[in-house]
Design an enzyme around this catalytic site. Structure first.
Site: not given
Lengths: 390, 134
Positions: A86, A214, A335, A339
């Site tokens: 990431c 998440c 959030k 992402h």
């Protein structure tokens, strides 16, 4: 070693969320926009540094960088793909910065691109994400990424003697705040306000984390043009300078000491603070890696922005809001902004640049001089810190 | 090509003895032949001195629960809910990420835990941790 000052002169990101484009096509959209808004031509780009994590698995595309360079007409320039889960495009940024700082290149393109949303079901995506955890001793146990940050949250609550109820409410506050910011960001994946109850009543993912703790799986790309400070002054009235960078690595979760305070993040940020000749208290805004709500609290403490054991209270008391003492994730964070993993590092930097230039619209923070971007890949495996100033 | 089962580990040369030990209900870890450091997880080089020859010693199979979580959205091929945890090994030689066998209401951070073994296939035994008092 003497290094020269480096500035960001162009920046762009696609609208995060669902895209009908491939990773290369999203890259091209962000890349060309960042080049044109730098007032330069593609032919001025000397090298491409591309962040991409799972293109090989998701799209069957290996050697993404070479295809990316060709896609926007950068024939025969050197291009390299950087993979740090990431944190892929933040790692690409650090390497691009170093080569311009060292005088090896003058003007380069850094970008990240990833399709996480549109390809496969959640089980597949969860499995792809899990691939960055230790393959020998953790993956087969069924450890998921929400599971890692759920365990960090449970340990944090035990360590600081926080009840489950109070802890879950503090986590929800992170999500409510980031959704509020995302609603002010036209590029965000999720542009809607939520309440604490939205979070607390959402389905369980990994106890104590629920769906609204998440980040979403998103599609998207982001790109930045870096050049020497000398050239930057001729291109723009608002060059944004790279003040300091840091990066660290950590191995398997089995070998880490305190998952509520990842030592790699402390090491990485100290390097960046030292280079920038500043202290954590000098930071005006930060984009941190909030893949899960607990991850934001852990990040702001390990970066030294909030005292250890106090991050959860700061979130609850609004200190991290756009109008708070130290605004965190004004973009909406992972959030709400979304992402797309290989694009996240560059997208965080994009937000800091917009804030430093005063271009952040409804989420603009007053008097921003110094901003920090914190990106994390894997189970705290790769951590980067990038500090920018006006 | 054989379909890979993601619920099973991939076993390599440096870790094979560990998995063979589990089949005999033994929790074996490495001890460096040079500096005598004992450590988990097994690896090709000693994490302290980087020497590459190791003996194998048996641990007590006791530890404490560093943290845990009940998983409701699984990775591919897992049935939910299931509990995972991180175990601090009693001998202080490392940590294990593991499936936990317990009722969640019985779990407390830092509680004593013990290892147990589950035969997954004819030639593969996996570890699982459970509260020591059960």
């Amino acid at each position: 070693m003497s290094i020269r000052d480096v500035a960001i002169v162009g920046t762009s990101m696609t609208k995060f969320g669902r895209s009908n484009k491939t990773e290369l096509e999203m890259f091209a959209e962000a890349a060309l926009d960042s080049i044109y808004n730098s007032d330069i031509e593609p032919k001025n780009i000397e090298e491409l540094y591309l962040g991409n994590c799972a293109g090989a698995i998701n799209e069957g595309q290996v050697n993404m960088c070479a295809h990316a360079a060709e896609e926007i007409g950068l024939h025969q320039i050197p291009s390299t793909t950087f993979e740090g889960a990431c944190a892929s495009s933040a790692v690409a940024f650090i390497h691009a910065y170093r080569e311009v700082a060292a005088g090896y290149n003058d003007t380069v393109l850094v970008a990240g691109t990833e399709r996480n949303m549109t390809l496969r079901p959640t089980g597949w995506a969860t499995r792809v994400f899990q691939c960055s955890a230790d393959q020998r001793y953790t993956q087969f146990t069924g450890l998921t990424f929400p599971g890692i940050f759920a365990m960090a949250a449970n340990r944090y609550m035990k360590k600081y003697d926080i009840s489950k109820e109070a802890g879950e409410e503090a986590l929800a506050c992170v999500s409510v705040k980031n959704h509020h910011n995302g609603a002010l960001n036209p590029k965000a994946h999720l542009q809607k306000e939520i309440t604490i109850d939205t979070v607390l009543q959402s389905p369980k993912v990994a106890d104590p984390l629920k769906l609204y703790d998440c980040c979403p799986f998103s599609d998207g790309a982001a790109a930045l043009v870096l050049t020497s400070a000398e050239k930057a002054k001729k291109l723009t009235d608002t060059p944004i300078y790279v003040a300091g960078v840091g990066q660290s690595s950590q191995g398997s979760l089995c070998t880490q000491s305190d998952i509520t305070y990842p030592i790699g993040r402390a090491v990485s940020s100290k390097k960046a603070y030292k280079q920038a000749k500043i202290e954590p208290k000098d930071i005006d805004i930060a984009e941190v890696h909030d893949c899960f709500t607990s991850a934001e609290i852990i990040a702001i403490e390990a970066l030294g922005l909030f005292e250890r054991g106090h991050g959860w209270k700061a979130e609850k008391e609004g200190e991290t809001a756009v109008d708070g003492k130290l605004p965190i994730n004004t973009s909406g964070g992972l959030k709400a902004k979304g992402h797309p993993i290989g694009a996240t590092g560059c997208a965080q930097i994009h937000e800091i640049v917009e804030q430093l230039r005063g271009d952040a619209g409804k989420r603009q923070v007053n008097k921003v001089e110094v901003g920090l971007a914190d990106n994390m890949g894997g189970e705290f495996g790769t951590i980067t810190t990038i500090i920018l100033r006006r | 090509m054989e379909k890979r089962n993601f619920r099973h580990p991939q076993i390599f040369h440096s870790t094979e003895k560990f998995w063979l030990g589990l089949r005999d209900r033994k929790f074996l870890v490495q001890r460096c032949k040079n500096c005598e450091e004992i450590f988990f997880p097994p690896r090709s080089h000693c994490p302290k001195c980087l020497y590459n020859e190791m003996d194998w010693v048996e641990l007590s199979g006791k530890g404490t629960l560093y943290s845990w979580s009940e998983i409701h959205i699984p990775s591919r091929n897992f049935d939910v809910p299931y509990v995972i945890g991180i175990i601090d090994l009693e001998e202080g030689v490392g940590r294990m990420v593991s499936k936990i066998r317990a009722r969640v209401e019985d779990l407390r951070i830092d509680m004593p835990m013990k290892i147990d073994y589950e035969d997954a296939e004819e030639d593969l035994t996996l570890y699982v941790w459970m509260p020591a008092q059960s």
